[in-house]
Design an enzyme around this catalytic site. Structure first.
Site, PDB file in Angstrom:
ATOM      1  N   GLY A   1       0.816  -1.210   0.000  1.00 17.45           N
ATOM      2  CA  GLY A   1       0.000   0.000   0.000  1.00 17.45           C
ATOM      3  C   GLY A   1       0.846   1.254   0.000  1.00 17.45           C
ATOM      4  O   GLY A   1       0.592   2.195  -0.761  1.00 17.45           O
TER       5      GLY A   1
ATOM      6  N   GLU B   1       4.882   4.712   6.555  1.00 19.65           N
ATOM      7  CA  GLU B   1       5.490   3.818   7.549  1.00 19.65           C
ATOM      8  C   GLU B   1       4.968   2.442   7.197  1.00 19.65           C
ATOM      9  O   GLU B   1       3.767   2.198   7.259  1.00 19.65           O
ATOM     10  CB  GLU B   1       5.078   4.304   8.948  1.00 19.65           C
ATOM     11  CG  GLU B   1       5.883   3.677  10.051  1.00 19.65           C
ATOM     12  CD  GLU B   1       5.105   2.563  10.696  1.00 19.65           C
ATOM     13  OE1 GLU B   1       5.190   1.429  10.169  1.00 19.65           O
ATOM     14  OE2 GLU B   1       4.431   2.816  11.692  1.00 19.65           O
TER      15      GLU B   1
ATOM     16  N   CYS C   1       3.609  -2.472  14.468  1.00 19.60           N
ATOM     17  CA  CYS C   1       4.708  -2.317  13.519  1.00 19.60           C
ATOM     18  C   CYS C   1       6.047  -2.525  14.211  1.00 19.60           C
ATOM     19  O   CYS C   1       7.054  -2.753  13.566  1.00 19.60           O
ATOM     20  CB  CYS C   1       4.654  -0.970  12.824  1.00 19.60           C
ATOM     21  SG  CYS C   1       4.092   0.342  13.898  1.00 19.60           S
TER      22      CYS C   1
END
Lengths: 527, 527
Positions: B245, B265, B302
């Site tokens: 993405g 990110e 993450c």
């Protein structure tokens, strides 16, 4: 040390297998030896690998050692003496006095960055001390400093063979940040490039820097530059030149498996807006200032005032008449290369033949084929809306004066202009209401806004911005001139609960580099 | 105000013609009303135009008015009360206690940025006073301040429906910088998005901000997001999500006639290196810490420690046995979406079937189809060199323990790792020589380096860096968490010889905003 015509890889002259060329005297078209031996694209990795090998040691240098190195480069450039100026003069046709000033600027900006490195504010140290008693969870000890990105590829400009080339602003700021540099030599001044490259290599050696901290590579065509930008060791790119060249590097960098930042300073027409009050007095000094800025250095500045917006009416007419008079006695100087002169011819012929454009002032051609006469055109604001091509940059001493009737309509037009390095307003106090309305528009279009001056002449200092929205540059968040440029080549790293004995010097509690640190969000006084 | 299922364009609910969908409860697969009405790609301009229209007034707000607005957003989010937490819980399956903490973090970071805006250091004011007597030429008066880039598009994360979504870090930092924001709502928590969007709209209204300062758009597929990123009014993009993405948005932004910065990110496996000394004592607390960090929030962070490097030998074996025991009693929590759970299944099946990989620990599945068991694999360092796919991120509670024999070889391997958000070392003083050798390697690979802790848990503070080299992020020069993030949405502008009466407040001599300014390169004390 005599010119070898060879690349300098980590301090050693290196012939290449990528063909050769000979520098050209733009005044005569004659050759300037020696023959330049070019690297093939697949030889570029010799320089980038040396840079990558030098990076760990170079980035670990103390502020004082790194600053000494920058100052040593300035000293070595000065030690080249007249040989450097004469070679640059032969290759660029720029006057010796101008090159002398440019050498001063080059060495001055190296010394400015030495001062920046010693002071250390660019490291952006931040410390949030641990809060072991915080509920519900203790806060860890957090410390930030900035690190250099890694080896940087620099593409110098033809129009600043010293100050924006081999040891120019990009090289100085990247070295100051702690990045090794690989310069792709500009083929319009290869001998100048080699002399300066040798000076940097000598400075690296006598300062005890790893030899790979600097290399200079010669190459034909665009392949060597492309090989440099797509080399995995290269972590950022500095470029000053044409829009086509800059965009090609931006695309190459974006297409890498690991994209990298490209700082390309590309093109700008530097709009100047003259408001009514500025025309109230004698038009001659204003017109003389305009023509002087337009023709300075043969108009070969990225800050050349290519577009001037002038009110319709008798005061504007009087200014134009004074421009005509001032331009008539302006003599063309030799341009940097036959290619640049040819592009100037094409651009001015296109404008001159445009049905909405009149040629209103023409100077005198210089003494050789590469010294075209300065020229000023005029058109009306409405014509620009019909043909955006009218505002394309013509590199050289060519100006387009655009007459406008209404400041509100002018503001609308300016809001749609492409990004610019500079925008200038000429105004007196009577114009301040109109100027105040234009300012917010210009802020979104340019990196530097001037009043009652001319955009040529860029101070190398702390509060300079030589940058601006696309396509003036590829990255509006930075500047390529002035001390702020060092920030382009850095990234922040955070240390969380790292034991005191392992912390890098800038974030240690005893602050051995005497840095000004931000503690819990507030700056400390300087120790 | 009830949920409408409609986009919020400049404060007004707006149905779209781009189809519809219904939110899903990940625990049951059942629908959560209302039906969400999506914009078609060609309706996105309604939001971006409103943002562009709001920009001049919004960027001109005083620090105090802008800070009040940020604080009003926090208050309005808090005023949503349990309705917000319950909706977020229903849409994300994240526990209520976690969402309560996340709401605190969301409001806390809005208030932190209010403080940053009031303090004003981010404006980076620099003044080089005129030197009228300087020879050979006088120096003009030069003043720099930073301006917001313009309207920003924000793509929130599925795993932080509050703190990294509609009013999350990107929105807070962009609004703080003076940029209007258009959020593309995350389709995994549309109701949560609308509730927060309404809160922001209410805050804008009661703070007297232009309504276009914020919009929230619903859209199906990727076309609405692409329309947003390629819309000419949008000047920067913030994104948190998958690598595919993020890279698609980076490519779309680079392909615009005017390229813009994208702060994406994307992905990180957050290597943790355990050195011998850390294994000397009881292995159980270390193993428990690892399993707790690995399984926290179903591993959907993450900063999840996906890779752990462990010495070969009996101490490492004992640690692994303790991991097996700790993991055995870890129960899977419901993942955010069936798609994420499916990707977890594919990733873990791939690793589990790999000939060089053993499954060494398996937890318990949770109470529904979307709550897979945590799992820990092990392999040897040499296997990683043969198959880089082994180190690909698996989003969820899956860890790979990599056994190494020799720290020097480990350092070589780490030097070749992809860019990471974090890197962690577990060590005692006996390991410091080895840790010191690893540190410079990790500095080039990660944005944050931790000792003797776990990477999950990101402080929102001044010295945080949540960023890192590609592909952890698309731009290593910044952070997406902490006060430094405000700098991502700014550019410098220089004012040269601008008359005192026309200077913007931050650079005026009387310093009405009480800013700390850099004069001739040195910071003044705070006034």
């Amino acid at each position: 040390m005599p010119l070898t015509g060879q690349s300098i890889i980590a301090g050693v002259a290196h012939p290449g297998t990528g063909g050769s060329f000979t520098a050209v005297d733009p005044r005569t078209g004659g050759p300037l030896g020696p023959e330049i031996s070019c690297l093939a694209p697949d030889e570029v990795h010799l320089a980038t690998r040396a840079a990558a090998e030098a990076f760990p040691a170079y980035r670990a240098t103390s502020p004082s050692d790194r600053a000494d190195f920058l100052e040593a480069i300035a000293e070595e450039i000065e030690a080249l003496g007249d040989e450097l100026l004469e070679r640059a003069h032969a290759e660029s046709a720029l006057p010796l006095a101008r090159l002398q000033g440019e050498r001063g600027r080059t060495c001055g900006q190296l010394r400015m960055f030495a001062g920046v490195v010693r002071q250390g504010d660019h490291l952006g140290v931040r410390i949030d001390p641990a809060l072991p008693e915080r509920a519900p969870l203790p806060r860890p000890d957090l410390r930030v400093r900035h690190l250099p990105l890694g080896p940087v590829a620099v593409f110098g400009a033809s129009n600043f063979p010293l100050a924006f080339s081999t040891a120019g602003g990009d090289t100085a700021s990247a070295l100051a940040a702690g990045c090794p540099v690989v310069v792709k030599a500009h083929n319009a001044h290869p001998g100048t490039g080699e002399l300066v490259g040798q000076a940097i290599a000598r400075a690296a050696e006598r300062s005890g820097m790893p030899a790979g901290v600097f290399s200079l590579v010669f190459g034909l065509g665009t392949e060597v530059g492309a090989a440099l930008v797509t080399d995995p060791h290269i972590q950022a790119v500095g470029f000053t030149g044409s829009r086509a060249g800059g965009l090609a590097l931006v695309a190459a960098a974006a297409g890498r498996p690991q994209p990298i930042p490209v700082y390309a300073e590309m093109s700008s027409t530097n709009p100047v807006i003259v408001l009514e009050g500025a025309l109230a007095g004698d038009p001659e000094p204003l017109a003389a200032g305009y023509v002087a800025s337009l023709t300075l250095g043969s108009g070969q500045f990225c800050t050349n005032p290519g577009l001037l917006f002038l009110p319709e009416g008798p005061a504007g007419d009087a200014f134009l008449a004074a421009v005509e008079q001032a331009a008539a006695s302006a003599t063309g100087q030799t341009m940097l290369t036959p290619q640049i002169r040819a592009a100037f011819g094409t651009g001015t012929a296109r404008l001159g033949a445009h049905p909405s454009v009149q040629t209103i002032a023409q100077g005198l051609a210089g003494g050789d084929d590469n010294a075209p006469a300065p020229v000023v055109f005029t058109t009306r604001l409405a014509a620009l809306a019909d043909d955006h091509g009218l505002t394309e940059e013509i590199f050289g001493a060519a100006g387009l004066v655009v007459r406008f009737g209404d400041v509100a309509r002018l503001a609308d037009h300016l809001a749609g202009l492409e990004g610019q390095l500079t925008a200038t307003i000429h105004a007196t106090e009577a114009d301040h209401a109109e100027a105040a309305a234009l300012l917010p528009v210009l802020e979104t279009r340019a990196g530097r806004i001037l009043f009652n001056g001319w955009p040529t002449g860029v101070e190398v200092t702390h509060a300079m911005v030589h940058g601006g929205p696309f396509p003036a540059t590829s990255d509006s968040r930075t500047t390529s001139v002035g001390s702020l440029a060092i920030e382009r080549f850095q990234r922040p790293v955070c240390y969380q609960d790292v034991p005191a004995g392992l912390l890098p010097a800038p974030v240690r509690d005893d602050n051995p580099w005497g840095l000004r640190r931000r503690i819990d969000g507030e700056l400390e006084p300087r120790p």
